[in-house]
Motif scaffolding. Sequence first.
Motif, PDB file in Angstrom:
ATOM      1  N   GLN A  88       0.834  -1.200   0.000  1.00 35.35           N
ATOM      2  CA  GLN A  88       0.000   0.000   0.000  1.00 35.35           C
ATOM      3  C   GLN A  88       0.872   1.254   0.000  1.00 35.35           C
ATOM      4  O   GLN A  88       0.545   2.245  -0.654  1.00 35.35           O
ATOM      5  N   ASP A 109       2.225   1.679  -3.504  1.00 40.72           N
ATOM      6  CA  ASP A 109       1.189   2.232  -4.374  1.00 40.72           C
ATOM      7  C   ASP A 109       0.994   3.725  -4.123  1.00 40.72           C
ATOM      8  O   ASP A 109       0.820   4.515  -5.065  1.00 40.72           O
ATOM      9  N   ASN A 124       1.708   6.348  -7.075  1.00 40.61           N
ATOM     10  CA  ASN A 124       0.590   7.148  -7.582  1.00 40.61           C
ATOM     11  C   ASN A 124       0.888   8.641  -7.479  1.00 40.61           C
ATOM     12  O   ASN A 124       0.588   9.418  -8.390  1.00 40.61           O
ATOM     13  N   TYR A 149       0.249   4.762 -13.378  1.00 44.30           N
ATOM     14  CA  TYR A 149       0.346   3.532 -12.591  1.00 44.30           C
ATOM     15  C   TYR A 149      -0.984   3.279 -11.900  1.00 44.30           C
ATOM     16  O   TYR A 149      -1.516   4.167 -11.229  1.00 44.30           O
ATOM     17  N   GLY A 158      -1.670   0.791  -9.641  1.00 44.38           N
ATOM     18  CA  GLY A 158      -1.570   0.236  -8.297  1.00 44.38           C
ATOM     19  C   GLY A 158      -1.964  -1.221  -8.243  1.00 44.38           C
ATOM     20  O   GLY A 158      -2.370  -1.835  -9.233  1.00 44.38           O
ATOM     21  N   SER A 159      -1.886  -1.799  -7.048  1.00 40.31           N
ATOM     22  CA  SER A 159      -2.158  -3.226  -6.892  1.00 40.31           C
ATOM     23  C   SER A 159      -3.598  -3.573  -7.224  1.00 40.31           C
ATOM     24  O   SER A 159      -3.895  -4.639  -7.749  1.00 40.31           O
TER      25      SER A 159
END
Length: 221
Positions: free
Chosen positions: A18, A21, A25, A88, A90-91
């Motif tokens: 997290q 990310d 971001n 991007y 993220g997960s």
Amino acid sequence: MDVTPFLDRESTIPLYQQLIDYFKNNMHDGALRKGMKLPSKRSLSNKLHISQTTVERCYEQLLAEGYIRSRPRSGMYVDYDAVNRLHYKGSQGVRSPKHPASTVIDFHYGHVSSDDFPLHSWKKSLSTSYDFHLDRLCKPKDEFGEYALRSLIADYVYQTRGVNTSADHVYVGSTTSYLLTLLCYVLEECQRVGFEDPGYPRSREIFTLLKKSSCTVAGRS
């Protein structure tokens, strides 16, 4: 620099991911610009009430991917320029709703799981090798590979596969493609090659391109 990432402690996404990310971001959005200094591991862990190991793992991954850089005795700095870069996601963006992540195994060639890769141990081993063997690493060696390594490989294949050989018959190369190309020239002409189907496609291409007109590459499931 003062940052306050929101961490969802009920999420299945690890806290360090997290954090990754969050930083990615913000770098992609331009909120974190190149040259900005990131909080120290201790200050960020105290602020978010998480372990320093979590922050360290986040920074190590960002460092490995080239998003940040380390300045000795100074700290971590953003080394990412958002101009002309893809956004991007993220997960959350890479998870398939039809297949929970816990039940999916990615067997694609070259897809390395960053969660499972022992990055800290790898970097520590690399640093130790430089500290103790830098002089040897900077000197030209045997064109067929480090002799000590080839000796260990010869011992290994004998113990695990019953192949009786010596270091003089072991070649070490940088890539599979290079070694397969070398193998094609070492073997006698018109050899028949058995190949799994499906198998590694690049290997099949090498055998096909370098085979002689009367040689055969056979596939077998």
